[in-house]
Design a protein around this motif. Sequence first.
Motif, mmCIF file in Angstrom:
data_model
loop_
_atom_site.group_PDB
_atom_site.id
_atom_site.type_symbol
_atom_site.label_atom_id
_atom_site.label_comp_id
_atom_site.label_asym_id
_atom_site.label_seq_id
_atom_site.Cartn_x
_atom_site.Cartn_y
_atom_site.Cartn_z
ATOM 1 N N THR A 32 -55.665 -38.139 -22.350
ATOM 2 C CA THR A 32 -55.542 -38.093 -20.892
ATOM 3 C C THR A 32 -56.883 -37.730 -20.267
ATOM 4 O O THR A 32 -57.673 -37.009 -20.864
ATOM 5 C CB THR A 32 -54.528 -37.023 -20.438
ATOM 6 O OG1 THR A 32 -54.609 -35.945 -21.350
ATOM 7 C CG2 THR A 32 -53.137 -37.556 -20.352
ATOM 8 N N VAL A 33 -57.092 -38.242 -19.075
ATOM 9 C CA VAL A 33 -58.278 -37.882 -18.316
ATOM 10 C C VAL A 33 -57.788 -37.183 -17.062
ATOM 11 O O VAL A 33 -56.907 -37.694 -16.370
ATOM 12 C CB VAL A 33 -59.085 -39.136 -17.926
ATOM 13 C CG1 VAL A 33 -60.270 -38.744 -17.072
ATOM 14 C CG2 VAL A 33 -59.543 -39.863 -19.169
ATOM 15 N N ARG A 34 -58.299 -35.991 -16.817
ATOM 16 C CA ARG A 34 -57.836 -35.245 -15.679
ATOM 17 C C ARG A 34 -58.725 -35.468 -14.466
ATOM 18 O O ARG A 34 -58.261 -35.905 -13.420
ATOM 19 C CB ARG A 34 -57.718 -33.755 -15.999
ATOM 20 C CG ARG A 34 -56.492 -33.471 -16.854
ATOM 21 C CD ARG A 34 -56.740 -32.395 -17.857
ATOM 22 N NE ARG A 34 -57.629 -32.853 -18.882
ATOM 23 C CZ ARG A 34 -57.250 -33.064 -20.149
ATOM 24 N NH1 ARG A 34 -56.042 -32.857 -20.515
ATOM 25 N NH2 ARG A 34 -58.117 -33.509 -21.024
ATOM 26 N N GLN A 35 -59.997 -35.192 -14.592
ATOM 27 C CA GLN A 35 -60.852 -35.375 -13.419
ATOM 28 C C GLN A 35 -62.228 -35.911 -13.740
ATOM 29 O O GLN A 35 -63.065 -36.008 -12.853
ATOM 30 C CB GLN A 35 -60.948 -34.066 -12.625
ATOM 31 C CG GLN A 35 -61.485 -32.870 -13.447
ATOM 32 C CD GLN A 35 -61.509 -31.590 -12.625
ATOM 33 O OE1 GLN A 35 -60.765 -31.457 -11.666
ATOM 34 N NE2 GLN A 35 -62.373 -30.663 -12.971
ATOM 35 N N GLY A 76 -51.019 -34.821 -24.225
ATOM 36 C CA GLY A 76 -52.453 -34.945 -23.971
ATOM 37 C C GLY A 76 -53.034 -33.828 -23.122
ATOM 38 O O GLY A 76 -54.233 -33.826 -22.837
ATOM 39 N N MET A 77 -52.210 -32.884 -22.671
ATOM 40 C CA MET A 77 -52.698 -31.805 -21.803
ATOM 41 C C MET A 77 -52.558 -30.454 -22.504
ATOM 42 O O MET A 77 -51.439 -30.042 -22.818
ATOM 43 C CB MET A 77 -51.859 -31.744 -20.515
ATOM 44 C CG MET A 77 -51.737 -33.052 -19.787
ATOM 45 S SD MET A 77 -53.205 -33.373 -18.832
ATOM 46 C CE MET A 77 -52.709 -32.658 -17.289
ATOM 47 N N ALA A 98 -60.081 -27.543 -26.026
ATOM 48 C CA ALA A 98 -59.126 -28.597 -26.357
ATOM 49 C C ALA A 98 -59.209 -29.756 -25.372
ATOM 50 O O ALA A 98 -59.042 -30.912 -25.752
ATOM 51 C CB ALA A 98 -57.714 -28.022 -26.374
ATOM 52 N N ALA A 99 -59.483 -29.450 -24.096
ATOM 53 C CA ALA A 99 -59.495 -30.503 -23.079
ATOM 54 C C ALA A 99 -60.814 -31.251 -23.039
ATOM 55 O O ALA A 99 -60.857 -32.429 -22.681
ATOM 56 C CB ALA A 99 -59.224 -29.897 -21.706
ATOM 57 N N CYS A 100 -61.892 -30.578 -23.404
ATOM 58 C CA CYS A 100 -63.223 -31.194 -23.289
ATOM 59 C C CYS A 100 -63.350 -32.368 -24.244
ATOM 60 O O CYS A 100 -62.968 -32.260 -25.409
ATOM 61 C CB CYS A 100 -64.301 -30.165 -23.598
ATOM 62 S SG CYS A 100 -65.960 -30.878 -23.638
ATOM 63 N N CYS A 127 -62.326 -29.055 -18.461
ATOM 64 C CA CYS A 127 -61.971 -27.681 -18.830
ATOM 65 C C CYS A 127 -61.324 -26.938 -17.672
ATOM 66 O O CYS A 127 -60.269 -26.330 -17.822
ATOM 67 C CB CYS A 127 -63.217 -26.944 -19.304
ATOM 68 S SG CYS A 127 -64.629 -27.093 -18.181
ATOM 69 N N GLU A 128 -61.969 -26.980 -16.494
ATOM 70 C CA GLU A 128 -61.435 -26.186 -15.376
ATOM 71 C C GLU A 128 -60.087 -26.731 -14.935
ATOM 72 O O GLU A 128 -59.255 -25.998 -14.423
ATOM 73 C CB GLU A 128 -62.426 -26.113 -14.196
ATOM 74 C CG GLU A 128 -62.625 -27.422 -13.475
ATOM 75 C CD GLU A 128 -63.430 -27.320 -12.178
ATOM 76 O OE1 GLU A 128 -64.025 -26.260 -11.902
ATOM 77 O OE2 GLU A 128 -63.466 -28.327 -11.449
ATOM 78 N N ALA A 129 -59.851 -28.032 -15.167
ATOM 79 C CA ALA A 129 -58.579 -28.633 -14.761
ATOM 80 C C ALA A 129 -57.418 -28.128 -15.618
ATOM 81 O O ALA A 129 -56.281 -28.141 -15.172
ATOM 82 C CB ALA A 129 -58.660 -30.155 -14.832
ATOM 83 N N VAL A 130 -57.694 -27.712 -16.856
ATOM 84 C CA VAL A 130 -56.594 -27.256 -17.710
ATOM 85 C C VAL A 130 -56.550 -25.745 -17.878
ATOM 86 O O VAL A 130 -55.586 -25.217 -18.433
ATOM 87 C CB VAL A 130 -56.662 -27.873 -19.135
ATOM 88 C CG1 VAL A 130 -56.627 -29.394 -19.049
ATOM 89 C CG2 VAL A 130 -57.861 -27.382 -19.903
#
Lengths: 233, 258
Positions: free
Chosen positions: A101-104, B79-80, B174-176, B227-230
């Motif tokens: 997933t791509v968030r931003q 995925g999040m 994990a998100a990066c 990163c900041e989004a999660v």
Amino acid sequence: MPPLVQYLIRFYQSSIGKKIIVALTGAALMGFLVAHLLGNLLIFSGPEAINGYAKKLHDLGPLLYVARAGLLLFVVLHIVCTIQLVKINRAARPQKYAVDTVRQATKSSRIMIWSGLTILAFVVYHLAHFTWALGNQYHDPGMARYWVEPGVHNVYNMVIDGFSVWYVSAFYIIAMFLLCSHLNHGFSSIFQTLGLATPRTRQPIDLAGKLFAWGLFLGNISIPLSILFGIKS
Amino acid sequence: MADSKSSLDLTLNVWRQTGPDAPGRFETYAAKAIPETASFLEMMDIVNEDIIAKGGEPVAFDHDCREGICGMCSMVINGMPHGPKRGVTTCQLHMRSFRSGDTIWIEPFRATAFPIVRDLAVDRSAFDRIQQAGGYITVRTGSAPEANSVPVPKPDADASFMAAACIGCGACVAACKNASAMLFVAAKVAHFNHLPQGRPEADSRALGMVRAMDEQGFGNCTNQYECEAVCPKTIDAEYIRQLNRDYRNAAAKEVVGI
Ligand code: FES
């Protein structure tokens, strides 16, 4: 080894150190792009303007070679550091997620290495085309069309002839689009990596980056487009 | 007890891996009649009980406080990291955020620096090693000092406090896309560097923690701010900018020797 050199190496070996080098060389190369574009736009003032400008650059003599060596150093540093960083990044996540997933993250930020490598391929092609005159007759002394006087190129005719070939212009326009995608993310990244953007200035910086990238794109492609559509001939 | 209206039937695809070097794969489980008031971890407990009843091995996952403060829970949900809701840990995520019939993919945090221990549990001790390289201050021990003897300007206290909210869960890594630990390190450095008590070691902290980070096998920040989004504590990527600045200044001073 002198301590100064030791600590410089240590700086280079760190993640943020390499990123700072990428940011600084990127900023310098952006400056070059602006100067290059402004020079090229002289084509709209006619043959004398751009040929005179080219002659002035040429007459710089040794200084020109110093500038070229500097540019080459920036390009090499920019590329070597990024490739090292990308290799570390790939090794840091060998196993991908099943659901990606791509968030931003912006599109341009996600294709930096590909836009960058395309630009590199384009730069090599561009130098072969105009600077080394491979596969064309721009340097042929018998071609009066490409000389203002002996030893002084008629850059105007070189550009017109070069961009009259549709696929040359097409490659140029695609490369410029990717360049500007690269700059869009690069511009704001410079401020983040050098620690200069603040919460208050982040938005204006992002906007300035977009304007800069689009401005450079439109400025650059205005030349092949006006040649292709016969506005300049 | 949940009635039928407020319960969910789900299909889970869960990453199973028996050990750090074992090959992993997804297994599919049916999660039936899950109350929508259950937390995500409670849903996993229910599924595990079912697995145990059938003679299987339960899914291993980390958890402790289950109230969003310890940073132990992890998991990448569809995925999040920590699931679809902003500013929420997995333990505080509730099943009402899903719909009956949903298929949910559950994976461990994936990073070389966070080796998988088993199933969804990963080893995050790389963060401890970074902390040991500068996540402290040097103070005189003894009787407790007078609380207000060192004045702290309100903006500094706020900036430090927001960084200190980091629970070290590792969702940023994990998100990066590059499994970079910059948001974690930035928060830990800013937590102290904003305070007068942290200033004496501000430079060595930035240098030490960034170097320790580099040694653990994390990737490099490419300024995409996933990163900041999660982050379950919504820590701002502005702290990464501050870490870049602190590191830049400290490294420049170190190179020239001042
Ligand atoms: S279990 Fe403690 S934060 Fe989730």
